[in-house]
Write a protein that holds these residues in place. Structure first.
Motif, short mmCIF file in Angstrom:
data_model
loop_
_atom_site.label_atom_id
_atom_site.label_comp_id
_atom_site.label_asym_id
_atom_site.label_seq_id
_atom_site.Cartn_x
_atom_site.Cartn_y
_atom_site.Cartn_z
N GLU A 54 72.86 -20.49 3.29
CA GLU A 54 74.07 -19.98 2.65
C GLU A 54 74.65 -21.08 1.76
OE1 GLU A 54 76.63 -17.54 5.57
OE2 GLU A 54 75.22 -18.70 6.80
N PRO B 237 61.31 -16.48 -10.48
CA PRO B 237 62.20 -15.65 -11.31
C PRO B 237 62.35 -14.25 -10.72
CG PRO B 237 60.42 -16.63 -12.62
CD PRO B 237 60.10 -16.90 -11.19
N PRO B 238 63.53 -13.67 -10.83
CA PRO B 238 63.73 -12.33 -10.27
C PRO B 238 62.93 -11.29 -11.06
CG PRO B 238 65.64 -13.00 -11.55
CD PRO B 238 64.74 -14.18 -11.49
N ALA B 239 62.65 -10.18 -10.38
CA ALA B 239 61.76 -9.16 -10.95
C ALA B 239 62.18 -8.74 -12.36
CB ALA B 239 61.72 -7.95 -10.01
N ARG C 41 66.49 -20.01 -6.28
CA ARG C 41 67.35 -19.10 -5.51
C ARG C 41 67.35 -19.51 -4.05
NH1 ARG C 41 67.49 -12.79 -6.75
NH2 ARG C 41 65.22 -12.93 -6.70
N PHE C 42 68.49 -19.38 -3.40
CA PHE C 42 68.60 -19.67 -1.97
C PHE C 42 67.88 -18.61 -1.16
CE2 PHE C 42 72.32 -21.37 -4.11
CZ PHE C 42 72.30 -22.68 -3.70
N PRO C 43 67.13 -18.99 -0.14
CA PRO C 43 66.55 -17.99 0.76
C PRO C 43 67.61 -17.52 1.76
CG PRO C 43 65.94 -20.18 1.50
CD PRO C 43 66.78 -20.37 0.25
N ALA C 44 67.24 -16.50 2.55
CA ALA C 44 68.21 -15.91 3.48
C ALA C 44 68.74 -16.94 4.47
CB ALA C 44 67.58 -14.74 4.22
N TRP D 189 80.36 -17.45 -8.31
CA TRP D 189 78.96 -17.53 -8.73
C TRP D 189 78.84 -16.78 -10.07
CZ3 TRP D 189 74.96 -16.63 -4.21
CH2 TRP D 189 75.23 -17.52 -3.17
N PRO E 83 75.16 -15.04 -10.51
CA PRO E 83 75.51 -13.97 -9.57
C PRO E 83 74.36 -13.59 -8.64
CG PRO E 83 76.30 -13.45 -11.77
CD PRO E 83 75.47 -14.69 -11.91
N ASP E 84 73.11 -13.78 -9.09
CA ASP E 84 71.98 -13.46 -8.21
C ASP E 84 71.46 -14.68 -7.45
OD1 ASP E 84 71.10 -14.42 -10.63
OD2 ASP E 84 69.53 -12.95 -10.92
N GLY E 85 72.30 -15.73 -7.38
CA GLY E 85 72.00 -16.80 -6.44
C GLY E 85 71.06 -17.87 -6.92
#
Lengths: 547, 547
Positions: A362, A337-339, A356-359, A375, A425-427
């Motif tokens: 894509e 989960p995001p911060a 979430r997708f890593p760098a 998104w 939106p945050d992937g």
């Protein structure tokens, strides 16, 4: 910068030297598991490579197959075969025998390394294998099953004994083939995915990133996910990069032995599909054990039911969803989960997403009409991905040309995952259906999985599968196939109202076609086999009620 | 697998989209720091790239220099310049002006982006810069200093204003140049190290591995190590890969502001050289503050004194040593103690080493006679390293040919680090000296650093430097140059006995030549400048006593 290729031999050399005391612990069903240090694994991998080259004549990019459980010898094969330049081909022992034979022949495997306990599966296949010259047997099992077979039979331990414990690993092109794995393929022939040294190396780094599995040499990972299943999610490679100990269940995958090995060996991390965890949870309910060491559990393969996630949370095991597929090496997303939601109610919602997708991965969503979708967490489209550990083709069309079927790869080379979902939106990805199962109704998509989950929430429903059937007006409409529990009284009208109640399902998505079935047909890996249902419908084999 | 190049533009796109709400927080010396989200950084990097291309004519692999503190605009330059295909050249603002000018001319920088606060340094240089066509100024500072200069002067904010906030980043070869950094070079001309997209991408993954810095989007990293110092140890790239917030001190590097920004912004991680931490520790002793958020501190550049490490431990800040150099991107080792010593007395010993090599860095030791030395924790040799983020050459000999001086690169391409040390069997490096400073006495090596540390442990000694001087019998012998504290009474005999006492130094290593000096000469980065001492000795400028 130096032009040093990213090779599996470098992972091996690093792990066996700098993390030489880390261990691969293989469960034997007896009181003492087999313990082999990374240094020993490294030495034995070298010995195996010498044996394969000198005794069995493996050369170039020859394919060497493994039909093995998760164990130390399988790890040795993982490193020896690609490091010497050959290609490791892991065979899925859950596949139907005729599919296994097809795969071995398609890959033209010259050698099969098999666990003795799997000879009852292998022996009857051998007459149908056209390319296999050698069978190497490791571990307990009845060798007499191989009496009279055509390929030469070798004992693993005899082959490696006395061979040099170092090997001058060749400097390969990092883009050369290292390993391959066939997708079980519910439609058409199985398809081979070929991993390169580069893709495996990069994927291993990604697995080790703190944002992914984030393991260190302080950890022991219980690797339940099979080594024949997308390289055990990359764990054997990733652990050798950082000295993580591996706890390997071999053939002891039942809840009882799993609970016992957790209690005894105290892994800090484990990776497996949800069904394994469901069984373990039941086992722990009946026979509580000290499993307190296990604080991080990676679940993939299919989504973890929220109830299971909560039950594990209560045990102090933090479940982390990950999503991927054979074609994605497999790490495609990880649900950390995001911060900004940590500690809030939203945290659990984020953990239920695929992640979430890593760098390195894509992603984009393609809608029913081929359009690119935003998104926004709501627009559902087919997921397409790109990246250095994402397949760009399948193995072996005519003349060993790579296969790039248009339903699997976009014109610009992205992989069409066949999964339908939304992205925030945050992937963060949430999968809602398989593209082939989604019901295309009047230019809109109806998720079969959503309908199934809503149906299965009714107390009278044991199982339910929803498939698309042709419809003159809408193109396609959903057909609900329902397995009722013993003594259930609900009829279709009741179930339909249940779906409509409280806005569970939008009215236009409610099925008009209903049928009762005995059980939902399943694939070899336990997933709903909807093509069987579609065929039965097409053949008029289902008694369909319209309401 | 798909052939997707590892590009900095991919890190940027990922960070600014999937971690769009993460922040670069730049200290302004006022109550409110500047806060810029990764999404904004991404948009402004695109704007900067448009400005560089369309307004300033940057094309191909043109070099664009930065003379900047750590701040948001510098991060924008970090991503914009390489992503568009040009080369980011970070200028070390601590270098002597004539060296800076030499470096800019050698790199043929076409543009310099400078902080306004650094114009007093830049302005006098400009008449000596032969290739610079444009100066772009960002942030507060007196612009009148640039009156009448030859290059065109632009305001950063005016350049980017109104430009498109997206840029169609080109698909580059991952081996193409992305950034460069000159070593301060105590001997000879400075040497340019060129980082590729590939090397920076791989290095960023390594930094993010749990075994390395292991940061996630739950973290905020206080990046004290300058962006002009080996890419701030890779942190700006690594943080964009995983959404780590960056706290940037800009020019406020004094202990007071650092303590204030820690208290206000609560970073979880920080990275800096030891001197910064020594100052911070003194500050916190005088003016205690709440710095409890900061639990992980990466220290590199030079070794952290044990006393400092213990003092930080007491504050709850876990110090982790790392070693590297400009030529190694820089991550060469990280001192995370191995699992088997955690909780034991040995743990602290392991933390005092430079650390363990990651899988991407291969290492070997070469002895005085060119022989390969074992990893036994005792044999001291020159450290040589190889890997995909290790330099294979320097920038720009004649005709822009890469430079591979024999004292810097072995015949088989490994980097000779110029550091002398030992490696344990499990791959932990301890540096004992610089190769050029080690005293080659009768075929054995004497560590100058060891002698210095032993001398400086004497209460009367303020500073001490030991250098090799020619000796007819032994080839070289150590010369001890000592700075005494005010009122000190110790003479050379006392100091020599002190060294010999309790086996601090083996008898054959004890210096015979001694001299008192006023202070130890230092390089621009504060290291002992031993070549000055050697020259003064050679010129008979030191009053040497033999005992």
């Amino acid at each position: 910068m130096q032009d040093v290729p990213l090779l599996i031999s470098r992972i091996l050399s690093h792990g066996s030297a700098l993390h030489g005391t880390s261990q691969v612990i293989t469960w034997t069903g007896e009181s003492e598991p087999q313990r082999r240090s990374f240094a020993e694994i490294g030495a034995r991998a070298a010995q195996l490579a010498h044996a394969l080259r000198d005794d069995l004549g493996v050369e170039g990019d020859d394919r060497v197959a493994t039909l093995m459980w998760n164990n130390a010898e399988h790890v040795e094969a993982y490193f020896a075969i690609p490091s010497m330049g050959a290609v490791l081909h892991t065979l899925n022992l859950r596949l139907p025998p005729e599919q296994l034979a097809w795969i071995v022949n398609h890959a033209a495997d010259r050698v099969v390394i098999a666990n003795g306990s799997l000879l009852p599966l292998l022996a009857p296949l051998l007459p149908h294998l056209t390319s296999v010259e050698h069978v190497v047997v490791s571990g307990p099992g009845d060798r007499s099953l191989l009496a009279g077979v055509t390929p030469r039979v070798h004992e693993y331990e005899e082959l490696v004994a006395g061979k040099p414990t170092t090997y001058d690993w060749p400097e390969l092109d990092e883009r050369s083939a290292a390993a391959m794995c066939y997708t079980s393929g519910t439609t058409g022939d199985p398809k081979g995915v070929v991993y390169s040294h580069r893709s495996i190396y990069l994927h291993s780094m990604q697995v080790n990133m703190a944002q992914s599995m984030g393991l260190t040499d302080q950890d022991t990972s219980l690797v339940v996910v099979p080594q024949f299943h997308v390289n055990a999610w990359g764990l054997p490679h990733a652990t050798f990069m950082t000295g993580v100990n591996m706890l390997m269940p071999d053939r002891f995958l039942q809840p009882g032995p799993l609970a016992a090995m957790i209690e005894k060996e105290q892994p800090t991390h484990a990776a497996a599909v949800p069904t394994i965890w469901q069984g373990l949870l039941a086992e722990l309910g009946e026979r509580p054990r000290d499993v307190g060491s296990l604080t991080q559990v990676t679940i993939g393969g299919s989504a973890c039911p929220p109830s299971l996630m909560e039950a594990f949370d209560k045990l102090g095991m933090r479940v982390c969803h990950a999503w991927g597929m054979t074609e994605t090496s497999p790490l495609g997303t990880v649900a950390r989960p995001p911060a900004h939601v940590v500690g809030t109610e939203q945290e659990f919602e984020y953990r239920l997403t695929q992640g979430r997708f890593p760098a390195g991965v894509e992603a984009r969503l393609t809608g029913p009409g081929g359009e690119r979708l935003p998104w926004d967490g709501e627009s559902a489209g087919e997921l397409e991905v790109r990246g250095p550990w994402i397949a760009g083709a399948y193995y072996g069309g005519e003349g060993a040309q790579p296969l790039r079927p248009a339903d699997k790869f976009s014109e610009d080379g992205w992989l069409k995952t066949g999964d339908v979902g939304t992205i925030t939106p945050d992937g963060f990805l949430t999968l809602t259906d398989r593209a082939k199962d989604v019901i295309k109704s009047g230019g809109e998509w109806i998720s079969s999985v959503e309908l199934e989950n809503a149906l299965m929430a009714h107390p009278d429903v044991a199982e339910a599968a929803v498939v698309a059937v042709p419809d003159d007006k809408w193109g396609e409409r959903p057909l609900a196939t329902v397995v009722l529990k013993d003594g259930a009284t609900a009829d279709f009208a009741v179930l339909r109202s249940f779906l409509a109640d409280e806005g569970r399902i939008a009215k236009w998505q409610l099925p008009e076609r209903w049928t009762i079935i005995e059980s939902v047909p399943k694939t070899s890996v336990g997933k709903f086999d909807k093509k069987v249902l579609r065929r039965r419908y097409a053949e008029g084999d289902l008694d369909v009620t319209r309401i």
